[in-house]
Scaffold this active site. Structure first.
Site, PDB file in Angstrom:
ATOM      1  N   LEU A 115      -5.099 -15.597  -0.207  1.00 18.95           N
ATOM      2  CA  LEU A 115      -4.042 -15.954  -1.149  1.00 18.95           C
ATOM      3  C   LEU A 115      -2.672 -15.533  -0.604  1.00 18.95           C
ATOM      4  O   LEU A 115      -2.600 -14.710   0.321  1.00 18.95           O
ATOM      5  CB  LEU A 115      -4.305 -15.275  -2.495  1.00 18.95           C
ATOM      6  CG  LEU A 115      -5.537 -15.755  -3.258  1.00 18.95           C
ATOM      7  CD1 LEU A 115      -5.836 -14.816  -4.419  1.00 18.95           C
ATOM      8  CD2 LEU A 115      -5.354 -17.181  -3.749  1.00 18.95           C
ATOM      9  N   LYS A 172      -1.163 -13.075   5.544  1.00 19.60           N
ATOM     10  CA  LYS A 172      -1.758 -14.038   6.475  1.00 19.60           C
ATOM     11  C   LYS A 172      -0.778 -14.457   7.564  1.00 19.60           C
ATOM     12  O   LYS A 172      -1.130 -14.510   8.748  1.00 19.60           O
ATOM     13  CB  LYS A 172      -2.224 -15.289   5.726  1.00 19.60           C
ATOM     14  CG  LYS A 172      -3.314 -15.082   4.722  1.00 19.60           C
ATOM     15  CD  LYS A 172      -3.867 -16.412   4.210  1.00 19.60           C
ATOM     16  CE  LYS A 172      -2.806 -17.376   3.759  1.00 19.60           C
ATOM     17  NZ  LYS A 172      -1.981 -16.840   2.645  1.00 19.60           N
ATOM     18  N   THR A 173       0.443 -14.797   7.141  1.00 16.72           N
ATOM     19  CA  THR A 173       1.418 -15.261   8.129  1.00 16.72           C
ATOM     20  C   THR A 173       1.754 -14.161   9.117  1.00 16.72           C
ATOM     21  O   THR A 173       1.871 -14.408  10.329  1.00 16.72           O
ATOM     22  CB  THR A 173       2.689 -15.758   7.415  1.00 16.72           C
ATOM     23  OG1 THR A 173       2.345 -16.857   6.565  1.00 16.72           O
ATOM     24  CG2 THR A 173       3.735 -16.204   8.412  1.00 16.72           C
ATOM     25  N   ASP A 177      -2.567 -21.553   9.756  1.00 16.85           N
ATOM     26  CA  ASP A 177      -2.167 -20.627   8.697  1.00 16.85           C
ATOM     27  C   ASP A 177      -2.092 -21.365   7.366  1.00 16.85           C
ATOM     28  O   ASP A 177      -1.148 -22.112   7.107  1.00 16.85           O
ATOM     29  CB  ASP A 177      -0.802 -20.007   9.055  1.00 16.85           C
ATOM     30  CG  ASP A 177      -0.282 -19.078   7.972  1.00 16.85           C
ATOM     31  OD1 ASP A 177      -1.088 -18.623   7.140  1.00 16.85           O
ATOM     32  OD2 ASP A 177       0.931 -18.803   7.965  1.00 16.85           O
ATOM     33  N   ASN A 210       3.780  -5.514  -0.761  1.00 10.27           N
ATOM     34  CA  ASN A 210       3.989  -6.702   0.065  1.00 10.27           C
ATOM     35  C   ASN A 210       4.845  -7.730  -0.663  1.00 10.27           C
ATOM     36  O   ASN A 210       5.779  -8.300  -0.103  1.00 10.27           O
ATOM     37  CB  ASN A 210       2.641  -7.313   0.446  1.00 10.27           C
ATOM     38  CG  ASN A 210       2.775  -8.326   1.563  1.00 10.27           C
ATOM     39  OD1 ASN A 210       3.611  -8.170   2.442  1.00 10.27           O
ATOM     40  ND2 ASN A 210       1.961  -9.366   1.527  1.00 10.27           N
ATOM     41  N   ARG A 259       1.952 -15.224 -11.074  1.00  7.99           N
ATOM     42  CA  ARG A 259       2.169 -16.647 -10.852  1.00  7.99           C
ATOM     43  C   ARG A 259       1.222 -17.200  -9.775  1.00  7.99           C
ATOM     44  O   ARG A 259       0.791 -18.348  -9.846  1.00  7.99           O
ATOM     45  CB  ARG A 259       3.622 -16.903 -10.448  1.00  7.99           C
ATOM     46  CG  ARG A 259       4.600 -16.730 -11.603  1.00  7.99           C
ATOM     47  CD  ARG A 259       4.307 -17.754 -12.700  1.00  7.99           C
ATOM     48  NE  ARG A 259       5.174 -17.596 -13.847  1.00  7.99           N
ATOM     49  CZ  ARG A 259       6.323 -18.223 -14.001  1.00  7.99           C
ATOM     50  NH1 ARG A 259       6.768 -19.025 -13.056  1.00  7.99           N
ATOM     51  NH2 ARG A 259       7.030 -18.037 -15.096  1.00  7.99           N
TER      52      ARG A 259
END
Length: 553
Positions: free
Chosen positions: A64, A69-70, A149, A188, A230
């Protein structure tokens, strides 16, 4: 013609991405086909461009938003390029933003399983263009690793993706960033998505995920919680990796735990896993500074201590750095960011006397200092005390080879920059593992290689990087790239400023000439040829004997 092939898509597609400036690292740069195909600071190379007898690999990110991830994909790409593996990252979000434009939001049901026909068609068109670029990179540009990605939330979709890549003779490795720690998620979201000073001018803004105007003026903690809520509303269906038939690595809570399944298709896959074991997604800043000078004759063998000016420089550099960190924190708080205390600062030096003594001021006031033997300067060999004229007379063939390839060439009994990069590989992994803010005090040759890694510089430009003593270089990590900026150290004596020249074709600059950070430009100003900044007659003052570039720090 596909309607998605717009100018915006071309501009954002990794195949057409423009080259970065030295403000931004070059990890997303498309190599100039007319220039050397050398990867950034690469350690290894083959005639085929493929390494470790490995075929083509697609690394597919899973997770998510706000899970790092990036950051993981870009960091992994930076490391693989540094090894010499031809790697490129394909961010699906780039294609989505380019397709929809800056002012259009993603449909509410875009990520839903039972999405409307319009959302499904939009999703498929975006996926089609991204995967076309992936196959073009692997099939026609001799790429070896493509990093995809995207969220990839469902097990059924991941299985279909693995089968599709298999049809193209591409091995697939899934890589999931799974976070259960709410503190990590909020940190984060707060630091990367909300509080970043660059949030409104970089790819960090997920315009397609939420409306950012609602966060303006909000308490950072409340904004982070709202952002995460959100995400759950936008992407209600997510299945964590648990497929026994797929190759995958699962990172839990920023590297707290690492699980892998069926990762057994060659040496390169094990190198990837090894790197991931040293990686974390927590943000921290790296600073580069030169060591102070010595009043004695300094050489590679002599290892002279600091002189009086060197000790004065060490205090000025330390005070400037500490004041800068406090000012940065105050600016973040004033902009509505988190009032969290500064991260601890760790100092690394080599075992050379001048670097160790430059860090003594910080050590005396309680900062942790670690000495790393691998960070000793480049060994200049038998040419150390020779003048440029003597080197050209005694070793004309060596001089010619050095001018052709200053990164790989080594003088007799010396090290090349490539040798130094191999020696520094353990330091690279330690650097990735470090959680604290980090100050590295080292010889300019070491700073060149480490900067080249973090900023993904082309190998042939690494010997040209400049680090004048009146500046501290700050490397600021972001999810999409690293950024660099210069911090001026006031009142540094003019004779201490110049750096060592990168090769014998460029004489030692006159005292007081502040050389640029790199041959491509600096974080503060564009590059200007030396001949235009300083007249050629001033590059070597009259009556001054040209110095050997290998003997001066």
């Amino acid at each position: 013609m596909d309607t998605l092939l717009t100018a915006e898509i071309a501009a954002n597609s990794p195949r057409y991405r423009r080259r970065s400036s030295t403000f931004i690292d070059g990890v997303h740069d498309v190599p100039d086909e007319k220039a050397s195909p050398m990867a950034p600071a690469q350690l290894y190379s083959t005639m085929s461009g493929r390494l470790f007898h490995s075929g083509r690999i697609a690394i597919v990110l899973v997770g998510l938003p706000a899970r790092g991830k990036t950051h993981i994909s870009v960091s992994l790409s930076r490391y693989l390029q540094w090894l010499g593996v031809k790697t490129r990252v394909f961010h699906l979000g780039d294609y989505r933003r380019a397709t929809m434009g800056p002012d259009m939001e993603v449909p509410e049901d875009y990520f839903f399983i039972n999405a409307s026909a319009t959302s499904v068609m939009l999703r498929q068109k975006i996926l089609k263009k991204c995967r076309e670029d992936i196959y073009a990179w692997l099939n026609h540009e001799n790429g070896q690793v493509a990093i995809y990605d995207a969220v990839n939330p469902l097990a059924s979709g991941r299985r279909s993706l693995a089968k599709e890549f298999q049809k193209h003779d591409v091995q697939t490795l899934f890589l999931e960033s799974y976070v259960t720690d709410q503190n990590i998620l909020e940190e984060n979201a707060r630091s990367v998505k909300i509080s970043s000073p660059d949030v409104r001018r970089t790819y960090e803004i997920p315009r397609d995920t939420t409306n950012w105007s609602q966060f303006v003026g909000m308490d950072p903690d409340e904004a982070a919680k709202l952002y995460l809520k959100r995400i759950d509303m936008k992407i209600p269906h997510f299945e964590t990796m648990n497929e026994p038939d797929l190759n995958y690595v699962k990172m839990t809570n920023a590297g707290e735990r690492l699980d892998y399944n069926n990762v057994s298709f060659g040496y390169l896959s094990t190198r990837i896993v090894f790197y991931l074991m040293n990686l974390h997604i927590k943000s921290r800043v790296t600073f580069f500074a030169r060591a102070g000078t010595s009043s004695q004759e300094d050489s590679f063998k002599a290892d002279a201590p600091l002189g009086d000016e060197g000790r004065a420089y060490a205090k000025k550099m330390s005070d400037t750095l500490l004041a800068h960190r406090e000012a940065e924190r105050a600016a973040i708080i004033a902009a509505g960011g988190s009032p969290a205390p500064l991260k601890p600062l760790t100092v690394w030096t080599s075992t050379r006397k001048r670097t160790v003594e430059t860090a003594d001021y910080l050590k005396d006031i309680g900062y942790r200092v670690r000495q790393r033997s691998q960070m000793s300067q480049l060994n200049p060999g038998v040419c150390e005390k020779l003048s440029e004229t003597a080197m050209r007379r005694l070793y004309p063939d060596e001089v010619e080879r050095h001018e052709l390839d200053p990164y790989h060439h080594r003088y007799p009994r010396a090290e090349s920059y490539h040798d130094l990069a191999v020696r520094l590989e353990p330091i690279i992994l330690e650097l990735e593992r470090e959680h604290n803010d980090l100050l590295i005090i080292a010889h300019e040759s070491v700073l060149r290689v480490l900067y080249g890694y973090l900023m993904a510089c082309d190998a042939m430009n690494i010997p040209k990087l400049k680090f004048p003593r009146n500046e501290i270089i700050e490397i600021i990590p972001a999810s999409y790239q690293n950024e660099a900026k210069r911090i001026k150290i006031p009142d540094v004596h003019i004779d201490m400023i110049p750096g060592s020249p990168e090769d014998i074709r460029i004489p030692v600059p006159p005292s007081g000439f502040i050389s640029p950070l790199s041959g491509l430009g600096t974080p503060a100003e564009p590059a200007t040829p030396m001949s235009k900044v300083v007249p050629p007659s001033l590059l070597t003052p009259p009556g001054e004997k040209p110095q050997n570039p290998l003997s001066r720090d």
